[in-house]
Structures are given as C-alpha cells and as structure tokens.
Design a protein around this motif. Structure first.
Motif, PDB file in Angstrom:
ATOM      1  N   LYS A   1       0.829  -1.212   0.000  1.00 47.35           N
ATOM      2  CA  LYS A   1       0.000   0.000   0.000  1.00 47.35           C
ATOM      3  C   LYS A   1       0.861   1.260   0.000  1.00 47.35           C
ATOM      4  O   LYS A   1       0.536   2.246  -0.666  1.00 47.35           O
ATOM      5  CB  LYS A   1      -0.939  -0.009   1.211  1.00 47.35           C
ATOM      6  N   LYS A   2       1.965   1.236   0.713  1.00 48.61           N
ATOM      7  CA  LYS A   2       2.860   2.405   0.771  1.00 48.61           C
ATOM      8  C   LYS A   2       3.401   2.741  -0.618  1.00 48.61           C
ATOM      9  O   LYS A   2       3.426   3.903  -1.022  1.00 48.61           O
ATOM     10  CB  LYS A   2       4.013   2.156   1.733  1.00 48.61           C
ATOM     11  N   ALA A   3       3.828   1.734  -1.334  1.00 41.26           N
ATOM     12  CA  ALA A   3       4.372   1.952  -2.675  1.00 41.26           C
ATOM     13  C   ALA A   3       3.280   2.391  -3.656  1.00 41.26           C
ATOM     14  O   ALA A   3       3.552   3.141  -4.595  1.00 41.26           O
ATOM     15  CB  ALA A   3       5.046   0.675  -3.179  1.00 41.26           C
ATOM     16  N   ALA A   4       2.055   1.946  -3.429  1.00 40.73           N
ATOM     17  CA  ALA A   4       0.946   2.274  -4.328  1.00 40.73           C
ATOM     18  C   ALA A   4       0.395   3.678  -4.105  1.00 40.73           C
ATOM     19  O   ALA A   4      -0.352   4.190  -4.940  1.00 40.73           O
ATOM     20  CB  ALA A   4      -0.171   1.248  -4.159  1.00 40.73           C
ATOM     21  N   ALA A   5       0.766   4.316  -3.005  1.00 45.61           N
ATOM     22  CA  ALA A   5       0.206   5.625  -2.663  1.00 45.61           C
ATOM     23  C   ALA A   5       0.452   6.674  -3.740  1.00 45.61           C
ATOM     24  O   ALA A   5      -0.325   7.622  -3.888  1.00 45.61           O
ATOM     25  CB  ALA A   5       0.767   6.100  -1.325  1.00 45.61           C
ATOM     26  N   GLU A   6       1.487   6.508  -4.503  1.00 42.21           N
ATOM     27  CA  GLU A   6       1.824   7.484  -5.538  1.00 42.21           C
ATOM     28  C   GLU A   6       0.973   7.324  -6.804  1.00 42.21           C
ATOM     29  O   GLU A   6       0.851   8.258  -7.599  1.00 42.21           O
ATOM     30  CB  GLU A   6       3.318   7.349  -5.881  1.00 42.21           C
ATOM     31  N   VAL A   7       0.365   6.164  -6.983  1.00 44.27           N
ATOM     32  CA  VAL A   7      -0.383   5.893  -8.220  1.00 44.27           C
ATOM     33  C   VAL A   7      -1.511   6.901  -8.452  1.00 44.27           C
ATOM     34  O   VAL A   7      -1.582   7.495  -9.545  1.00 44.27           O
ATOM     35  CB  VAL A   7      -0.903   4.431  -8.250  1.00 44.27           C
ATOM     36  N   PRO A   8      -2.414   7.152  -7.501  1.00 44.06           N
ATOM     37  CA  PRO A   8      -3.489   8.117  -7.776  1.00 44.06           C
ATOM     38  C   PRO A   8      -2.970   9.523  -8.110  1.00 44.06           C
ATOM     39  O   PRO A   8      -3.533  10.208  -8.975  1.00 44.06           O
ATOM     40  CB  PRO A   8      -4.302   8.139  -6.476  1.00 44.06           C
ATOM     41  N   ARG A   9      -1.898   9.939  -7.459  1.00 47.58           N
ATOM     42  CA  ARG A   9      -1.325  11.254  -7.763  1.00 47.58           C
ATOM     43  C   ARG A   9      -0.833  11.316  -9.211  1.00 47.58           C
ATOM     44  O   ARG A   9      -1.039  12.310  -9.913  1.00 47.58           O
ATOM     45  CB  ARG A   9      -0.159  11.562  -6.815  1.00 47.58           C
ATOM     46  N   ARG A  10      -0.176  10.253  -9.618  1.00 49.02           N
ATOM     47  CA  ARG A  10       0.362  10.224 -10.983  1.00 49.02           C
ATOM     48  C   ARG A  10      -0.749  10.110 -12.020  1.00 49.02           C
ATOM     49  O   ARG A  10      -0.649  10.670 -13.111  1.00 49.02           O
ATOM     50  CB  ARG A  10       1.393   9.104 -11.116  1.00 49.02           C
ATOM     51  N   ILE A  11      -1.817   9.417 -11.672  1.00 45.67           N
ATOM     52  CA  ILE A  11      -2.973   9.340 -12.577  1.00 45.67           C
ATOM     53  C   ILE A  11      -3.597  10.728 -12.710  1.00 45.67           C
ATOM     54  O   ILE A  11      -3.927  11.175 -13.809  1.00 45.67           O
ATOM     55  CB  ILE A  11      -4.018   8.316 -12.069  1.00 45.67           C
ATOM     56  N   GLY A  12      -3.763  11.407 -11.574  1.00 45.95           N
ATOM     57  CA  GLY A  12      -4.306  12.756 -11.610  1.00 45.95           C
ATOM     58  C   GLY A  12      -3.474  13.675 -12.480  1.00 45.95           C
ATOM     59  O   GLY A  12      -4.003  14.447 -13.291  1.00 45.95           O
ATOM     60  N   LYS A  13      -2.170  13.572 -12.348  1.00 47.34           N
ATOM     61  CA  LYS A  13      -1.261  14.394 -13.148  1.00 47.34           C
ATOM     62  C   LYS A  13      -1.395  14.051 -14.636  1.00 47.34           C
ATOM     63  O   LYS A  13      -1.390  14.933 -15.490  1.00 47.34           O
ATOM     64  CB  LYS A  13       0.181  14.188 -12.674  1.00 47.34           C
ATOM     65  N   ALA A  14      -1.542  12.762 -14.941  1.00 44.78           N
ATOM     66  CA  ALA A  14      -1.658  12.324 -16.337  1.00 44.78           C
ATOM     67  C   ALA A  14      -2.918  12.880 -17.002  1.00 44.78           C
ATOM     68  O   ALA A  14      -2.918  13.150 -18.204  1.00 44.78           O
ATOM     69  CB  ALA A  14      -1.650  10.795 -16.414  1.00 44.78           C
ATOM     70  N   THR A  15      -3.983  13.082 -16.223  1.00 52.87           N
ATOM     71  CA  THR A  15      -5.230  13.596 -16.814  1.00 52.87           C
ATOM     72  C   THR A  15      -5.118  15.080 -17.141  1.00 52.87           C
ATOM     73  O   THR A  15      -5.828  15.561 -18.025  1.00 52.87           O
ATOM     74  CB  THR A  15      -6.428  13.413 -15.861  1.00 52.87           C
ATOM     75  N   GLY A  16      -4.286  15.806 -16.406  1.00 55.26           N
ATOM     76  CA  GLY A  16      -4.223  17.244 -16.588  1.00 55.26           C
ATOM     77  C   GLY A  16      -5.408  17.968 -15.977  1.00 55.26           C
ATOM     78  O   GLY A  16      -5.567  19.169 -16.150  1.00 55.26           O
ATOM     79  N   PHE A  17      -6.255  17.240 -15.251  1.00 52.22           N
ATOM     80  CA  PHE A  17      -7.438  17.821 -14.625  1.00 52.22           C
ATOM     81  C   PHE A  17      -7.112  18.310 -13.225  1.00 52.22           C
ATOM     82  O   PHE A  17      -6.232  17.769 -12.560  1.00 52.22           O
ATOM     83  CB  PHE A  17      -8.558  16.778 -14.494  1.00 52.22           C
ATOM     84  N   GLU A  18      -7.861  19.295 -12.788  1.00 57.75           N
ATOM     85  CA  GLU A  18      -7.822  19.718 -11.395  1.00 57.75           C
ATOM     86  C   GLU A  18      -8.549  18.662 -10.567  1.00 57.75           C
ATOM     87  O   GLU A  18      -9.398  17.929 -11.087  1.00 57.75           O
ATOM     88  CB  GLU A  18      -8.521  21.075 -11.221  1.00 57.75           C
ATOM     89  N   LEU A  19      -8.242  18.600  -9.282  1.00 55.60           N
ATOM     90  CA  LEU A  19      -8.889  17.632  -8.392  1.00 55.60           C
ATOM     91  C   LEU A  19     -10.407  17.782  -8.430  1.00 55.60           C
ATOM     92  O   LEU A  19     -11.128  16.780  -8.484  1.00 55.60           O
ATOM     93  CB  LEU A  19      -8.375  17.784  -6.960  1.00 55.60           C
ATOM     94  N   SER A  20     -10.900  18.998  -8.457  1.00 53.25           N
ATOM     95  CA  SER A  20     -12.353  19.217  -8.491  1.00 53.25           C
ATOM     96  C   SER A  20     -12.962  18.656  -9.780  1.00 53.25           C
ATOM     97  O   SER A  20     -14.075  18.120  -9.764  1.00 53.25           O
ATOM     98  CB  SER A  20     -12.682  20.702  -8.350  1.00 53.25           C
ATOM     99  N   GLU A  21     -12.237  18.747 -10.887  1.00 53.20           N
ATOM    100  CA  GLU A  21     -12.731  18.197 -12.157  1.00 53.20           C
ATOM    101  C   GLU A  21     -12.776  16.677 -12.104  1.00 53.20           C
ATOM    102  O   GLU A  21     -13.722  16.048 -12.608  1.00 53.20           O
ATOM    103  CB  GLU A  21     -11.845  18.639 -13.317  1.00 53.20           C
ATOM    104  N   ILE A  22     -11.766  16.082 -11.493  1.00 53.57           N
ATOM    105  CA  ILE A  22     -11.732  14.624 -11.362  1.00 53.57           C
ATOM    106  C   ILE A  22     -12.884  14.154 -10.481  1.00 53.57           C
ATOM    107  O   ILE A  22     -13.572  13.191 -10.817  1.00 53.57           O
ATOM    108  CB  ILE A  22     -10.366  14.158 -10.799  1.00 53.57           C
ATOM    109  N   GLU A  23     -13.097  14.836  -9.371  1.00 54.14           N
ATOM    110  CA  GLU A  23     -14.192  14.457  -8.472  1.00 54.14           C
ATOM    111  C   GLU A  23     -15.541  14.609  -9.159  1.00 54.14           C
ATOM    112  O   GLU A  23     -16.421  13.749  -9.019  1.00 54.14           O
ATOM    113  CB  GLU A  23     -14.132  15.287  -7.194  1.00 54.14           C
TER     114      GLU A  23
END
Length: 155
Positions: A114-136
């Motif tokens: 789980k510790k190593a996986a914590a970075e995955v959502p951040r990197r996915i968010g970055k890949a979309t180019g969307f703001e957090l509010s847009e993703i939500e």
C-alpha cells in the motif's frame, strides 16, 4: 422510414458516449499498465488490492463481497486472487462459520505494498491534466451514469 441528416449526425462514431468511455478506459489502461509495472500488479489486481486495503486488516473480505464491490464475477475474480496469492500478497481461507464462503485477507507483504501504491493516484491525476475538483466531478457523473444504466438494465 427515411433517415434524416440529424439521424446520420447522431450515428457518427465521435458522437457516441459509449465510444468515448471505451476510448478513455483504454487510455487509462495504458497509463495504469505503466504505473503498476513497478508494483508487479495488473490493473484488475490493483483494484482487488484497493478493496482489500480498505477492509479491516484482520477481517479481510469475503470473495462474494469482493466481487460485488469490484463488479466482477467469480470466474474472473478467482484467477486474479490465485495470482495474488501466488505472489504472496493475499491469503484465501474458507470461513469456519460457513465452508461455502472464502475470505481474502492481506499478507504482510500485501499490506506493505500500500505504501508503494500511494503514488499511483497522484500520478494518474497528473496524467489527466485535470484539477482535483474536475476529477471528483467526473467520477460523480460516471457513478450517476452507472447507477442509471444499472436501473435501466433492470427494467
């Protein structure tokens, strides 16, 4: 019945929501494949791990409940769980109360991942180019779409 220009436009591939969703899903799959390579997980295995990381550590989840959460049938879920177990990330055990029920729990290695996986959502968010509010907002809309389609399929 004659076809109108509006009908033809409506039937264009680029106007189909199903095509847009499928294309986005495939694109996500490519990004996830790259990100999950270092974790030695496939995307479906990652989803299983996400669900198990949310479960109480010592309790795990019944396979039936896990399938419901992930919207996967047992024919798809069982091979995933076998591979995760072979990789030392999960343990499958028959319930002492009901031998028909199998519970899946994390091993120490699975919990540690789980510790190593914590970075995955951040990197996915970055890949979309969307703001957090847009993703939500998008996630909420997709959840509403899924619920509507589920209700429609039941009618």
């Amino acid at each position: 019945m004659t076809s109108t220009k509006d009908d033809e436009d409506f039937l264009r591939l680029d106007r189909q929501i199903c095509f847009s969703l499928n294309a986005a899903s495939r694109a996500f799959g490519g990004v996830y494949r790259t990100l999950l390579k270092d974790l030695n997980l496939t995307y479906p295995q990652y989803l299983v791990m996400l669900a198990l990381w949310e479960a109480p550590k010592d309790e795990g989840l019944a396979v039936k409940r896990l399938g419901e959460r992930l919207r996967l049938d047992s024919g798809t879920l069982s091979p995933l769980l076998k591979r995760l177990e072979a990789n030392g990330l999960v343990r499958r055990e028959r319930s002492a109360r009901d031998e028909r029920s199998v519970t899946v729990t994390l091993t120490d290695a699975g919990a540690e991942l789980k510790k190593a996986a914590a970075e995955v959502p951040r990197r996915i968010g970055k890949a979309t180019g969307f703001e957090l509010s847009e993703i939500e907002d998008l996630r909420e809309r997709l959840n509403r779409l899924t619920e509507a389609l589920d209700r429609s399929a039941l009618s």
